[in-house]
Design a protein around this motif. Sequence first.
Motif, mmCIF file in Angstrom:
data_model
loop_
_atom_site.group_PDB
_atom_site.id
_atom_site.type_symbol
_atom_site.label_atom_id
_atom_site.label_comp_id
_atom_site.label_asym_id
_atom_site.label_seq_id
_atom_site.Cartn_x
_atom_site.Cartn_y
_atom_site.Cartn_z
ATOM 1 N N LYS A 119 0.838 -1.200 0.000
ATOM 2 C CA LYS A 119 0.000 0.000 0.000
ATOM 3 C C LYS A 119 0.873 1.249 0.000
ATOM 4 O O LYS A 119 0.601 2.206 -0.741
ATOM 5 C CB LYS A 119 -0.928 0.007 1.217
ATOM 6 N N TYR A 120 1.923 1.228 0.791
ATOM 7 C CA TYR A 120 2.816 2.390 0.839
ATOM 8 C C TYR A 120 3.524 2.584 -0.500
ATOM 9 O O TYR A 120 3.754 3.721 -0.928
ATOM 10 C CB TYR A 120 3.837 2.225 1.964
ATOM 11 N N SER A 121 3.847 1.486 -1.174
ATOM 12 C CA SER A 121 4.450 1.585 -2.508
ATOM 13 C C SER A 121 3.499 2.276 -3.480
ATOM 14 O O SER A 121 3.911 3.130 -4.279
ATOM 15 C CB SER A 121 4.812 0.193 -3.038
ATOM 16 N N LEU A 122 2.222 1.907 -3.407
ATOM 17 C CA LEU A 122 1.217 2.559 -4.254
ATOM 18 C C LEU A 122 1.101 4.046 -3.919
ATOM 19 O O LEU A 122 0.961 4.889 -4.815
ATOM 20 C CB LEU A 122 -0.144 1.884 -4.069
ATOM 21 N N LEU A 123 1.179 4.364 -2.640
ATOM 22 C CA LEU A 123 1.082 5.761 -2.227
ATOM 23 C C LEU A 123 2.287 6.569 -2.702
ATOM 24 O O LEU A 123 2.147 7.752 -3.033
ATOM 25 C CB LEU A 123 0.953 5.848 -0.702
ATOM 26 N N LEU A 124 3.454 5.938 -2.741
ATOM 27 C CA LEU A 124 4.637 6.629 -3.260
ATOM 28 C C LEU A 124 4.449 6.997 -4.729
ATOM 29 O O LEU A 124 4.728 8.129 -5.141
ATOM 30 C CB LEU A 124 5.882 5.753 -3.095
#
Length: 221
Positions: free
Chosen positions: A45-50
């Motif tokens: 999820k954090y990768s997508l947010l980046l």
Amino acid sequence: MKIRILLKSYLQMFFQDFLYLTMLFGMIVVGLTAESLFNISPVKKYSLLLMGAFFLALFSTMHLYYNDSRQNKYLKQKVASYWADTLSQFLVAIIVNLFSGILIFIFSLILNRDVMLDTVGILTLVAVGFLGSSIATLFKTQWGKHSSLGQVGILIFVYLALSGSVIGLLEPVDWIFPPLSKLIVTLQTSPEITELLPIAGQTFLYGLVLFTISSLIYKKK
């Protein structure tokens, strides 16, 4: 005084038609629902947010320069200071991406009691956003005399940002490419957000270099 006038104008344009706020709200919704909706881990999820923070900054800054090319012509003639204008653009990129990074991180339920993790998480989002803003600034000529050059340049830089550390052939020279993919790859191989701090610093410096180059390119002799 000149910087304050221009900074106020840029910030007003950033928020005037709700494009930025709409995209930011969409990012927050994705952050809130991604884990349960797509059954993905917090790291993914954090990768997508980046990636989302990168494109949020890229598109909103491109839109800012589009509005600037049509609304600020007379204001800039009145202020008549290239470096005040350049510094104002830099400050807008810092302020808006800091605002975005904090809101996205907090409202995406990633916030943790670990101060180091939270700080690195927010700074990485800010750095990625600043990179997107810097690319848009470097190729703001797309709203001027060289529209095709600006559009092609952005497409190339976005491609390199997403593929620099993914394509094996490019690994030996991936240091010359925007480090977005490097952040994503590092996060997948070492799923600790705190491990991203050195690359986040590299990302911010890369954006700073692009900003500096753009300030020299667009200065009229």
